[in-house]
Design a protein around this motif. Sequence first.
Motif, PDB file in Angstrom:
ATOM      1  N   ILE A 156      -7.105  -6.420 -16.746  1.00  0.00           N
ATOM      2  CA  ILE A 156      -6.407  -7.689 -16.563  1.00  0.00           C
ATOM      3  C   ILE A 156      -7.326  -8.906 -16.586  1.00  0.00           C
ATOM      4  O   ILE A 156      -6.849 -10.033 -16.731  1.00  0.00           O
ATOM      5  CB  ILE A 156      -5.548  -7.693 -15.279  1.00  0.00           C
ATOM      6  N   PRO A 159      -8.052 -11.722 -20.419  1.00  0.00           N
ATOM      7  CA  PRO A 159      -7.582 -13.034 -20.898  1.00  0.00           C
ATOM      8  C   PRO A 159      -8.513 -14.200 -20.565  1.00  0.00           C
ATOM      9  O   PRO A 159      -8.588 -15.169 -21.326  1.00  0.00           O
ATOM     10  CB  PRO A 159      -6.221 -13.203 -20.212  1.00  0.00           C
ATOM     11  N   GLU A 170      -0.937 -12.964 -24.419  1.00  0.00           N
ATOM     12  CA  GLU A 170       0.308 -13.013 -23.662  1.00  0.00           C
ATOM     13  C   GLU A 170       0.602 -11.647 -23.064  1.00  0.00           C
ATOM     14  O   GLU A 170       0.517 -10.629 -23.767  1.00  0.00           O
ATOM     15  CB  GLU A 170       1.472 -13.425 -24.563  1.00  0.00           C
ATOM     16  N   PRO A 171       0.977 -11.596 -21.777  1.00  0.00           N
ATOM     17  CA  PRO A 171       1.356 -10.321 -21.172  1.00  0.00           C
ATOM     18  C   PRO A 171       2.534  -9.691 -21.920  1.00  0.00           C
ATOM     19  O   PRO A 171       3.457 -10.386 -22.337  1.00  0.00           O
ATOM     20  CB  PRO A 171       1.759 -10.696 -19.744  1.00  0.00           C
ATOM     21  N   VAL A 175       1.591  -5.060 -14.752  1.00  0.00           N
ATOM     22  CA  VAL A 175       0.242  -4.657 -14.327  1.00  0.00           C
ATOM     23  C   VAL A 175       0.348  -3.246 -13.761  1.00  0.00           C
ATOM     24  O   VAL A 175       1.287  -2.933 -13.017  1.00  0.00           O
ATOM     25  CB  VAL A 175      -0.313  -5.620 -13.254  1.00  0.00           C
ATOM     26  N   HIS A 183      -4.775  -2.658 -15.252  1.00  0.00           N
ATOM     27  CA  HIS A 183      -4.609  -2.887 -16.682  1.00  0.00           C
ATOM     28  C   HIS A 183      -3.242  -3.515 -16.932  1.00  0.00           C
ATOM     29  O   HIS A 183      -2.343  -3.429 -16.105  1.00  0.00           O
ATOM     30  CB  HIS A 183      -4.666  -1.558 -17.463  1.00  0.00           C
ATOM     31  N   ARG A 184      -3.115  -4.072 -18.125  1.00  0.00           N
ATOM     32  CA  ARG A 184      -1.834  -4.613 -18.561  1.00  0.00           C
ATOM     33  C   ARG A 184      -1.849  -4.640 -20.082  1.00  0.00           C
ATOM     34  O   ARG A 184      -2.895  -4.840 -20.697  1.00  0.00           O
ATOM     35  CB  ARG A 184      -1.679  -6.033 -18.020  1.00  0.00           C
ATOM     36  N   CYS A 185      -0.685  -4.466 -20.680  1.00  0.00           N
ATOM     37  CA  CYS A 185      -0.587  -4.644 -22.127  1.00  0.00           C
ATOM     38  C   CYS A 185      -0.529  -6.132 -22.434  1.00  0.00           C
ATOM     39  O   CYS A 185       0.154  -6.901 -21.738  1.00  0.00           O
ATOM     40  CB  CYS A 185       0.658  -3.960 -22.680  1.00  0.00           C
ATOM     41  N   PHE A 186      -1.259  -6.519 -23.452  1.00  0.00           N
ATOM     42  CA  PHE A 186      -1.273  -7.908 -23.907  1.00  0.00           C
ATOM     43  C   PHE A 186      -1.046  -7.950 -25.405  1.00  0.00           C
ATOM     44  O   PHE A 186      -1.478  -7.060 -26.138  1.00  0.00           O
ATOM     45  CB  PHE A 186      -2.639  -8.562 -23.629  1.00  0.00           C
TER      46      PHE A 186
END
Length: 195
Positions: A156, A159, A170-171, A175, A183-186
Motif C-alpha cells: 500500500i 502510490p 487508483e485503488p 486493503v 497490500h491492495r490492488c491498484f
Amino acid sequence: MQMTTLSFTNFHQHGPLFANMLKARHRTFVDGMNWDLPSADGMEFDQYDTAQSRWVCVHQGDRVLAGLRLTPTTARCGVYSYMVRDAQRGLLSSIPANLLDDPAPIAAHIWDANRLFVAEGVETDIRHQVQLSLMGHMVRSARALGASTLIGLLPIAIPRLGRRLGIDMEPAGPVMKIGGVAHRCFFVSMASKMH
C-alpha cells in the motif's frame, strides 16, 4: 545503476541476471517474508514466469537491487492467466478472491505488475533512488510493450512513490494482509504520460 527489462528472447545477453533476480525474489519473499512459494536452487518462481512475461530489474552489474514482473492480462498458460485474475477466480489459495471491486480486466493495453521487491542489503543511501528507478523503468517498459494501464496487487505504500514520478495510481480493491504485509490492488494509469 543499470535498468534492464528481461525476456526469454534476451536472457542470453545478460549472463546470470535472470537467475540472480529469481534468487533475490527468493531471499525477499521466501526467506524474508516466509511466503510459501515454489522454489528450487534458491530461486523463487511460479506459473507466471513464462515467455509471455517480462522482468524489470534494477542492478549493478550482476547484483540485483530491485525488480518486478509484468504479465499481459491476455496471457494464458494451462488453466492460468495472470495473478490478479487467477486470485479472483479462486485459483490461488494464498490471495483472497475479493481482491478487486470489479471483474479482472482482459485487454492488450492492460498488463499485470507483481512480485515487486527491493533486495535485502540495498544500502539506505541508495534505496530511495533504487525504488524510483524501478518505478520509472516499469513505466517505460510497460509503454514499450503497448500498455497504457497496469493492474497490480502491490504494497500500500507504492502510490507515494508513484506520485513522486507523476504516476497516477487508483485503488481497485480493498486493503488486505498478504504474508503479513498490507497490500491492495491498484490501477496504474500511464495514459497521461504517453507522449
